[in-house]
Scaffold this motif. Structure first.
Motif, PDB file in Angstrom:
ATOM      1  N   ALA A   1       7.030  14.396   2.533  1.00  9.83           N
ATOM      2  CA  ALA A   1       7.023  12.835   2.459  1.00  9.83           C
ATOM      3  C   ALA A   1       8.452  12.983   2.575  1.00  9.83           C
TER       4      ALA A   1
ATOM      5  N   ALA B   1       7.507   8.278   0.860  1.00  8.88           N
ATOM      6  CA  ALA B   1       8.219   8.471   2.304  1.00  8.88           C
ATOM      7  C   ALA B   1       9.123   7.107   2.226  1.00  8.88           C
TER       8      ALA B   1
ATOM      9  N   ALA C   1       9.739  13.039   5.752  1.00 10.85           N
ATOM     10  CA  ALA C   1       8.843  11.332   6.362  1.00 10.85           C
ATOM     11  C   ALA C   1      10.139  10.361   5.726  1.00 10.85           C
TER      12      ALA C   1
END
Ligand SMILES: C[S@@+](CC[C@H](N)C(=O)[O-])C[C@H]1O[C@@H](n2cnc3c(N)ncnc32)[C@H](O)[C@@H]1O
Length: 285
Positions: free
Chosen positions: A161, A126, A164
């Motif tokens: 991911a 992330a 984010a």
């Protein structure tokens, strides 16, 4: 008093189901799972099967096979990969960058104004790793640069991911290894105990989806530094070896390759020269 909701029942995962998942993970993503991951696989995929309104894993796998768009394969890998990371993880790597790598690169850039600095966080989760890199670069080179000349690329297989990462909002616990100075310079409170990476740091990074098991990577130019930390732990020895040789091809002579401290490269199969634990260099000027 409100009754507690019953825990969602995990669907039964047969041997055939589990073998299908294991083969797909290995063939498409190089990821190897042992039999101990069965409960985890069943739990994580049950949620997806129910979301789609399907009744069993067999139905789900038929759906997955029929989806030629690749979207469901993406959902599948999103659910099964572990994106655990945090800022300033394995701090001595960033210390080494500050003390050795960046002064050397600055010298090259001063000597050649057209020198293109390029760094790659491969398996960026992330974004915690690449944003730490961006902050270290910004501290080193100063705020005069807008970062676009410091080519920072971050890739991952997981779209979740990457989403984010682009949002750049984190729980305070993810920042706990950062110095107070870095925390106050590069984050803004985002409410509810969350913190957002400053826009000038976000702007420095280009996020892209990339499967590291792809036969060829779409890069024309090599990198000064590649970070691929805590990613190869999921791969078997053959996949790791071919990946390390691909990375070698994409590092500039004299450039660096960083892996996680819990990972090793067998000496007999290592094209890089060893520098110190989890840091390697491609021989060159
Ligand atoms: C544990 S995280 C590591 C994050 C960061 N590098 C660190 O050290 O904190 C591993 C990441 O590797 C990614 N990954 C796993 N297999 C991959 C593949 N075949 N191609 C690209 N990324 C992959 C996962 O999605 C996950 O985000």
């Amino acid at each position: 008093m409100e009754k507690a909701k019953p825990a969602e029942e995990v669907l039964p995962l047969s041997d055939t189901d589990y073998n299908f998942v294991a083969s797909l993970l290995y063939d498409r993503f190089g990821i190897q799972i042992g039999s101990q991951k069965r409960v985890l696989v069943a739990g994580r995929l049950t949620k997806r099967v129910r979301q789609l309104g399907l009744a069993s894993f067999a139905e789900y796998f038929t759906y997955l096979r029929a989806d030629n768009s690749g979207n469901e394969l993406s959902e599948f890998i999103n659910r099964l990969t572990t994106n655990h990371s945090f800022f300033c993880r394995e701090k001595d790597h960033y210390d080494f960058l500050r003390s050795t790598v960046l002064p050397d690169l600055k010298g090259r850039m001063d000597r050649d104004p057209r020198y293109e600095l390029r760094m790659w966080s491969a398996g960026c989760a992330a974004g915690e790793e690449v944003y730490t890199l961006a902050m270290v670069l910004r501290d080193f080179f100063g705020p005069s640069t807008d970062g676009s000349d410091l080519g920072l690329l971050a890739t991952d297989i997981s779209l979740q991911a990457l989403k984010a990462a682009k949002e750049g909002i984190y729980a305070a616990a993810k920042l706990s290894e950062l110095s107070t100075a870095m925390r106050s310079s590069y984050f803004r409170p985002a409410g509810a105990g969350l913190f957002e990476v400053a826009p000038e740091v976000k702007r420095m990074v280009l996020f892209k989806r990339l499967n590291l098991m792809a036969e060829k990577y779409p890069f024309k130019n090599p990198f000064d530094v590649i970070f691929c930390r805590n990613v190869m732990i999921y791969f078997d020895q053959a996949s790791r070896s071919s990946l390390i040789h691909s990375f070698y091809e994409h590092v500039k002579p004299g450039g660096y390759f960083f892996i996680g401290h819990s990972e090793t490269i067998p000496r007999a199969d290592c094209p890089f020269e060893y520098v110190q634990p989890a840091i390697y260099r491609k021989r060159g000027p």
